[in-house]
Design a protein around this motif. Structure first.
Motif, PDB file in Angstrom:
ATOM      1  N   GLY A   1      -4.238  -5.184   2.426  1.00 54.55           N
ATOM      2  CA  GLY A   1      -5.174  -6.106   2.618  1.00 54.55           C
ATOM      3  C   GLY A   1      -5.251  -6.504   4.258  1.00 54.55           C
ATOM      4  O   GLY A   1      -4.537  -6.460   4.827  1.00 54.55           O
ATOM      5  N   CYS A   2      -6.359  -6.921   4.565  1.00 53.52           N
ATOM      6  CA  CYS A   2      -6.737  -7.072   5.901  1.00 53.52           C
ATOM      7  C   CYS A   2      -7.649  -8.148   6.122  1.00 53.52           C
ATOM      8  O   CYS A   2      -8.715  -8.222   4.963  1.00 53.52           O
TER       9      CYS A   2
ATOM     10  N   GLY B   1      -0.037  -2.940   8.265  1.00 50.35           N
ATOM     11  CA  GLY B   1      -0.717  -3.030   7.167  1.00 50.35           C
ATOM     12  C   GLY B   1      -2.092  -2.083   7.491  1.00 50.35           C
ATOM     13  O   GLY B   1      -1.710  -1.213   8.088  1.00 50.35           O
ATOM     14  N   GLY B   2      -3.423  -2.705   7.307  1.00 48.62           N
ATOM     15  CA  GLY B   2      -3.614  -4.106   6.889  1.00 48.62           C
ATOM     16  C   GLY B   2      -3.206  -5.152   8.036  1.00 48.62           C
ATOM     17  O   GLY B   2      -2.933  -4.846   8.854  1.00 48.62           O
ATOM     18  N   GLU B   3      -3.096  -6.268   7.304  1.00 46.99           N
ATOM     19  CA  GLU B   3      -2.622  -7.339   7.973  1.00 46.99           C
ATOM     20  C   GLU B   3      -1.309  -8.193   7.418  1.00 46.99           C
ATOM     21  O   GLU B   3      -1.788  -8.677   6.449  1.00 46.99           O
TER      22      GLU B   3
ATOM     23  N   GLN C   1      -7.443   1.482   3.121  1.00 42.70           N
ATOM     24  CA  GLN C   1      -6.533   1.282   1.743  1.00 42.70           C
ATOM     25  C   GLN C   1      -7.060   1.551   0.438  1.00 42.70           C
ATOM     26  O   GLN C   1      -8.119   0.716   0.095  1.00 42.70           O
TER      27      GLN C   1
ATOM     28  N   CYS D   1     -11.092   1.224  12.812  1.00 42.02           N
ATOM     29  CA  CYS D   1     -10.041   1.100  11.693  1.00 42.02           C
ATOM     30  C   CYS D   1      -9.649   2.343  11.061  1.00 42.02           C
ATOM     31  O   CYS D   1     -10.618   3.390  10.773  1.00 42.02           O
TER      32      CYS D   1
ATOM     33  N   ARG E   1     -12.277  -6.500  10.176  1.00 43.59           N
ATOM     34  CA  ARG E   1     -12.615  -4.773   9.652  1.00 43.59           C
ATOM     35  C   ARG E   1     -13.027  -4.253  11.022  1.00 43.59           C
ATOM     36  O   ARG E   1     -14.323  -4.472  11.553  1.00 43.59           O
TER      37      ARG E   1
ATOM     38  N   SER F   1      -2.761   0.005  -4.403  1.00 41.28           N
ATOM     39  CA  SER F   1      -1.866  -0.950  -4.079  1.00 41.28           C
ATOM     40  C   SER F   1      -0.767  -0.988  -5.202  1.00 41.28           C
ATOM     41  O   SER F   1      -1.135  -0.553  -6.272  1.00 41.28           O
TER      42      SER F   1
ATOM     43  N   ASN G   1       0.868  -1.215  -0.114  1.00 43.38           N
ATOM     44  CA  ASN G   1      -0.159  -0.048   0.156  1.00 43.38           C
ATOM     45  C   ASN G   1       0.881   1.351   0.035  1.00 43.38           C
ATOM     46  O   ASN G   1       0.795   2.191  -0.906  1.00 43.38           O
TER      47      ASN G   1
END
Length: 218
Positions: A29-30, A70-72, A41, A37, A33, A44, A5
């Motif tokens: 990405g994650c 992230g994200g994750e 994002q 948060c 939710r 990418s 990202n």
């Protein structure tokens, strides 16, 4: 290839490294939710490990602390290739994970650290926690609970009772959308009442919520 990202430099806004200049690799990405948060994002790009390392070496060469976030990050298995490439070049590396992906009990001599969330009820995703991760964390690692109310706090206590951890324990007051702490003095008083003074727990303020999310983006 990794889906990225952003790559940017700022100060570390949380963890025991708060305030240190840091290069952030924000992966895209994650798998959950959270209600609070703050990392929506919208873009990418695909980058190889070599491209990411080259970007850090040439555009952020003054900084030798890297945080993968992230994200994750753990939803992308190649993240470990990136970690090993960076630690092999003597970068200090931390990886921020939401606690909803399995963390393996890897060798105790690893040099990178996990900064792992445990999602409290106010997150809306506490049912996604993999609490056994707490037992796989080392003394180098950190576990963070974002606390909005007494229910969150009691949930955190129960997690720590059931799953003792060697990691440093961080309690962070949740902030509202206009960057006001929802609780503060209450959280401090609860901790002073419930924890021995030599326990591995501390209150942490998310610095970027106070000073703004300042960053230099690549």
């Amino acid at each position: 290839m990794l889906i990225v990202n952003d790559i940017f430099e700022s100060i570390q806004g949380e963890s025991t490294d708060t305030g240190k200049p840091c290069v952030f690799i924000r992966l895209f990405g994650c798998n959950v939710r959270c209600t609070y948060c703050d990392t929506l994002q919208t873009k990418s790009m695909k980058m190889s490990v070599e491209e990411i390392v080259s970007t850090i070496k040439h555009k952020h060469r003054r900084i030798h602390y890297v945080c993968i976030t992230g994200g994750e990050p753990l939803i992308q298995p190649e993240v470990y290739s990136l970690i090993y490439a960076l630690t092999g070049m003597n970068y200090k590396v931390s990886i921020e994970t939401n606690g909803c992906m399995t963390i393996d009990s890897d060798p105790y001599n690893r040099t990178y650290k996990y900064i792992m969330d445990v999602k409290c009820p106010s997150s809306g995703v506490s049912d996604k926690n993999i609490l056994s991760n707490l037992r796989n964390l080392h003394m180098i690692d950190e576990v963070k609970f974002v606390i909005a109310n007494r229910k969150d706090y009691e949930y955190a206590l129960e997690c720590l009772r059931k799953y003792p951890t060697k990691a440093k324990i961080l309690f962070s007051p949740m902030f509202s959308k206009n960057n006001k702490a929802l609780i503060g003095e209450e959280l401090v008083n609860w901790i002073l009442k419930d924890f021995d003074y030599d326990t591995n727990v501390r209150v942490q303020i998310q610095t970027h919520k106070v000073i703004g999310d300042r960053k230099s983006v690549v």
